[in-house]
Design a protein around this motif. Sequence first.
Motif, PDB file in Angstrom:
ATOM      1  N   LEU A  57       1.001  -0.990   0.242  1.00  0.00           N
ATOM      2  CA  LEU A  57       0.055   0.051   0.138  1.00  0.00           C
ATOM      3  C   LEU A  57       1.282   1.519  -0.003  1.00  0.00           C
ATOM      4  CD1 LEU A  57      -2.623  -1.173   2.664  1.00  0.00           C
ATOM      5  CD2 LEU A  57      -3.019  -0.624   0.467  1.00  0.00           C
ATOM      6  N   MET A  58       2.385   1.504   1.619  1.00  0.00           N
ATOM      7  CA  MET A  58       2.630   2.507   1.296  1.00  0.00           C
ATOM      8  C   MET A  58       3.474   2.903  -0.315  1.00  0.00           C
ATOM      9  SD  MET A  58       2.376   3.603   3.682  1.00  0.00           S
ATOM     10  CE  MET A  58       3.337   5.761   3.786  1.00  0.00           C
ATOM     11  N   GLN A  59       3.756   1.676  -1.085  1.00  0.00           N
ATOM     12  CA  GLN A  59       4.764   1.321  -2.219  1.00  0.00           C
ATOM     13  C   GLN A  59       3.231   2.131  -3.422  1.00  0.00           C
ATOM     14  OE1 GLN A  59       6.316  -2.774  -3.792  1.00  0.00           O
ATOM     15  NE2 GLN A  59       7.472  -1.826  -2.455  1.00  0.00           N
ATOM     16  N   ALA A  60       2.476   2.203  -3.601  1.00  0.00           N
ATOM     17  CA  ALA A  60       1.963   2.368  -4.595  1.00  0.00           C
ATOM     18  C   ALA A  60       1.349   3.981  -3.738  1.00  0.00           C
ATOM     19  CB  ALA A  60       0.185   1.711  -4.181  1.00  0.00           C
ATOM     20  N   ARG A  61       0.999   4.405  -2.842  1.00  0.00           N
ATOM     21  CA  ARG A  61       0.737   5.500  -2.768  1.00  0.00           C
ATOM     22  C   ARG A  61       2.094   6.369  -2.757  1.00  0.00           C
ATOM     23  NH1 ARG A  61      -1.872   9.656  -2.701  1.00  0.00           N
ATOM     24  NH2 ARG A  61      -1.384  11.699  -1.888  1.00  0.00           N
ATOM     25  N   GLU A  62       3.670   6.291  -3.545  1.00  0.00           N
ATOM     26  CA  GLU A  62       4.492   6.273  -3.361  1.00  0.00           C
ATOM     27  C   GLU A  62       4.325   6.153  -4.830  1.00  0.00           C
ATOM     28  OE1 GLU A  62       7.547   4.114  -1.533  1.00  0.00           O
ATOM     29  OE2 GLU A  62       6.847   5.441   0.328  1.00  0.00           O
ATOM     30  N   ARG A  63       3.337   5.648  -5.690  1.00  0.00           N
ATOM     31  CA  ARG A  63       3.187   6.177  -7.212  1.00  0.00           C
ATOM     32  C   ARG A  63       2.440   6.987  -7.476  1.00  0.00           C
ATOM     33  NH1 ARG A  63       3.605   0.476  -6.883  1.00  0.00           N
ATOM     34  NH2 ARG A  63       1.671  -0.096  -7.534  1.00  0.00           N
ATOM     35  N   GLY A  64       1.862   7.224  -6.059  1.00  0.00           N
ATOM     36  CA  GLY A  64       0.724   8.580  -6.179  1.00  0.00           C
ATOM     37  C   GLY A  64      -0.031   8.168  -6.195  1.00  0.00           C
ATOM     38  N   GLU A  65      -0.904   7.365  -5.989  1.00  0.00           N
ATOM     39  CA  GLU A  65      -2.358   6.209  -5.930  1.00  0.00           C
ATOM     40  C   GLU A  65      -2.927   7.052  -5.047  1.00  0.00           C
ATOM     41  OE1 GLU A  65      -3.535   2.269  -6.539  1.00  0.00           O
ATOM     42  OE2 GLU A  65      -1.218   1.844  -8.310  1.00  0.00           O
ATOM     43  N   PRO A  66      -4.112   7.799  -5.693  1.00  0.00           N
ATOM     44  CA  PRO A  66      -5.223   8.487  -3.644  1.00  0.00           C
ATOM     45  C   PRO A  66      -5.147   7.190  -2.808  1.00  0.00           C
ATOM     46  CG  PRO A  66      -6.235   8.553  -6.212  1.00  0.00           C
ATOM     47  CD  PRO A  66      -5.369   7.598  -6.259  1.00  0.00           C
ATOM     48  N   VAL A  67      -5.356   7.717  -1.809  1.00  0.00           N
ATOM     49  CA  VAL A  67      -5.374   6.974  -0.125  1.00  0.00           C
ATOM     50  C   VAL A  67      -7.150   6.781  -0.689  1.00  0.00           C
ATOM     51  CG1 VAL A  67      -6.065   7.083   2.168  1.00  0.00           C
ATOM     52  CG2 VAL A  67      -3.483   8.382   1.062  1.00  0.00           C
ATOM     53  N   ALA A  68      -8.035   7.267  -0.999  1.00  0.00           N
ATOM     54  CA  ALA A  68      -8.900   6.710  -1.048  1.00  0.00           C
ATOM     55  C   ALA A  68      -9.634   5.807  -1.509  1.00  0.00           C
ATOM     56  CB  ALA A  68     -10.073   8.864  -0.908  1.00  0.00           C
ATOM     57  N   TYR A  69      -8.762   5.453  -2.934  1.00  0.00           N
ATOM     58  CA  TYR A  69      -8.715   4.329  -3.964  1.00  0.00           C
ATOM     59  C   TYR A  69      -7.377   2.972  -3.239  1.00  0.00           C
ATOM     60  CZ  TYR A  69     -10.154   7.475  -7.475  1.00  0.00           C
ATOM     61  OH  TYR A  69     -11.012   8.157  -8.200  1.00  0.00           O
ATOM     62  N   LEU A  70      -7.045   3.319  -2.218  1.00  0.00           N
ATOM     63  CA  LEU A  70      -6.239   2.189  -1.740  1.00  0.00           C
ATOM     64  C   LEU A  70      -7.458   1.960  -1.048  1.00  0.00           C
ATOM     65  CD1 LEU A  70      -2.969   3.847  -1.687  1.00  0.00           C
ATOM     66  CD2 LEU A  70      -3.581   2.139  -3.288  1.00  0.00           C
ATOM     67  N   ILE A  71      -7.993   2.424  -0.009  1.00  0.00           N
ATOM     68  CA  ILE A  71      -8.801   2.142   1.410  1.00  0.00           C
ATOM     69  C   ILE A  71     -10.027   1.534   0.190  1.00  0.00           C
ATOM     70  CG2 ILE A  71      -6.881   3.241   2.802  1.00  0.00           C
ATOM     71  CD1 ILE A  71      -9.037   4.303   3.739  1.00  0.00           C
ATOM     72  N   GLY A  72     -10.533   1.523  -1.131  1.00  0.00           N
ATOM     73  CA  GLY A  72     -11.751   1.999  -0.935  1.00  0.00           C
ATOM     74  C   GLY A  72     -13.232   2.641  -0.599  1.00  0.00           C
ATOM     75  N   HIS A  73     -12.723   3.729   0.407  1.00  0.00           N
ATOM     76  CA  HIS A  73     -13.436   4.384   1.455  1.00  0.00           C
ATOM     77  C   HIS A  73     -13.391   5.740   1.333  1.00  0.00           C
ATOM     78  CE1 HIS A  73     -13.023   3.800   5.350  1.00  0.00           C
ATOM     79  NE2 HIS A  73     -12.053   2.959   4.587  1.00  0.00           N
ATOM     80  N   ARG A  74     -14.496   6.976   1.809  1.00  0.00           N
ATOM     81  CA  ARG A  74     -14.371   8.526   1.959  1.00  0.00           C
ATOM     82  C   ARG A  74     -15.486   8.870   2.325  1.00  0.00           C
ATOM     83  NH1 ARG A  74      -9.715  12.682   0.162  1.00  0.00           N
ATOM     84  NH2 ARG A  74      -9.290  11.216   1.031  1.00  0.00           N
ATOM     85  N   GLY A  75     -15.069   9.850   3.353  1.00  0.00           N
ATOM     86  CA  GLY A  75     -16.011  10.159   4.100  1.00  0.00           C
ATOM     87  C   GLY A  75     -16.023  11.057   3.606  1.00  0.00           C
ATOM     88  N   PHE A  76     -17.963  11.426   3.866  1.00  0.00           N
ATOM     89  CA  PHE A  76     -18.284  12.755   2.740  1.00  0.00           C
ATOM     90  C   PHE A  76     -19.541  13.417   3.837  1.00  0.00           C
ATOM     91  CE2 PHE A  76     -21.627  14.672   0.575  1.00  0.00           C
ATOM     92  CZ  PHE A  76     -20.559  16.083  -0.242  1.00  0.00           C
ATOM     93  N   TRP A  77     -19.826  14.574   4.192  1.00  0.00           N
ATOM     94  CA  TRP A  77     -20.796  14.852   5.104  1.00  0.00           C
ATOM     95  C   TRP A  77     -20.527  13.464   6.308  1.00  0.00           C
ATOM     96  CZ3 TRP A  77     -23.199  18.720   4.724  1.00  0.00           C
ATOM     97  CH2 TRP A  77     -24.788  19.704   5.218  1.00  0.00           C
ATOM     98  N   THR A  78     -22.230  13.151   7.133  1.00  0.00           N
ATOM     99  CA  THR A  78     -21.766  12.314   7.788  1.00  0.00           C
ATOM    100  C   THR A  78     -21.359  10.818   7.461  1.00  0.00           C
ATOM    101  OG1 THR A  78     -24.465  11.850   7.529  1.00  0.00           O
ATOM    102  CG2 THR A  78     -23.291  14.259   9.024  1.00  0.00           C
ATOM    103  N   LEU A  79     -21.347  10.446   5.966  1.00  0.00           N
ATOM    104  CA  LEU A  79     -21.222   9.152   5.904  1.00  0.00           C
ATOM    105  C   LEU A  79     -20.184   8.424   5.089  1.00  0.00           C
ATOM    106  CD1 LEU A  79     -24.306  10.118   2.908  1.00  0.00           C
ATOM    107  CD2 LEU A  79     -24.829   9.217   5.272  1.00  0.00           C
ATOM    108  N   ASP A  80     -19.695   7.597   5.225  1.00  0.00           N
ATOM    109  CA  ASP A  80     -18.968   7.399   4.761  1.00  0.00           C
ATOM    110  C   ASP A  80     -19.449   6.347   3.171  1.00  0.00           C
ATOM    111  OD1 ASP A  80     -15.542   6.110   4.819  1.00  0.00           O
ATOM    112  OD2 ASP A  80     -16.723   3.858   5.307  1.00  0.00           O
ATOM    113  N   LEU A  81     -18.553   6.604   2.579  1.00  0.00           N
ATOM    114  CA  LEU A  81     -19.082   5.679   0.847  1.00  0.00           C
ATOM    115  C   LEU A  81     -17.984   5.364   0.299  1.00  0.00           C
ATOM    116  CD1 LEU A  81     -20.049   9.422  -0.205  1.00  0.00           C
ATOM    117  CD2 LEU A  81     -21.527   7.320   0.840  1.00  0.00           C
TER     118      LEU A  81
END
Length: 275
Positions: A57-81
């Motif tokens: 995961l850290m290698q993919a992040r170093e290549r620039g891949e967004p954290v949200a895509y690596l972990i598969g979710h992102r908070g927005f408003w009160t929701l976890d999407l």
Amino acid sequence: MSTIRELLGEYSSPGEVEARHEAEILLGHALGRDRAWLFTHSQDAPDAEAIVKFRQLMQARERGEPVAYLIGHRGFWTLDLLVTPEVLIPRPETELLVELALERIPEDREFRVADLGTGSGAVALAIASERPLASVLATDASTAALVVARENATRLEFGNVEFAHGNWCDALAGQFFDLIVSNPPYIEAEDDHLGQGDLRFEPRSALASGSDGLDAIREIIESATGHMNRGAWLLLEHGYDQGDRVRAILRSHGYSETRTWKDFAGRDRISGGMS
Ligand code: GLN
């Protein structure tokens, strides 16, 4: 055997707050734990499999891949999407679009809302979560994005959101709404930012829209009038330097009360008008 504390130390020097935070999120993901757990278990030594996963995961992040895509979710408003590379990663500034929408939606009666180009479903689902009596139609031209948005709606168990496939107002099929919102693509097609940071990994169709970035916005403003009830509002997110032009386009199509609102960074972010 490395402890959690040592592993995190490998990927961030003291003072690198952002790098440290990301390493914590990715280590937590590899371990199936949240950040709070990491703090109370900093002397634990994760098993080899988890460590391999964390390093990948850290290698993919170093290549620039967004954290949200690596972990598969992102908070927005009160929701976890859930988010995948098929959808734009929800941005905090887009929460202003939700706030402005909620100001216009009564709590005590039915109200019809359309969210054009819903992506992960972020805006539609945030509105639906706050206004159970409103019904929200969320559209997207991308079937892959609609799969993600539907999955989010199913997981959140909101019964007041429906989905339709199609380009902007084409998906509205003769229906009328009391409010139409959209966070459309608005970056200039040749903008250098598209080659930088998270944007490199996000769907181009969700980011860029013609030479001045306003193709989608023009199309929405023009076609939305045919789907708005009397007194309905259209609210659109746009770039920090597009407010004047978006208001001018709104006025030229007969919208009244045209206005632009600033995001928390003090930049023009949303414009709208009444049909
Ligand atoms: N706000 C995003 C960015 O500039 C763009 C999102 C969009 O085009 N709707 O990073």
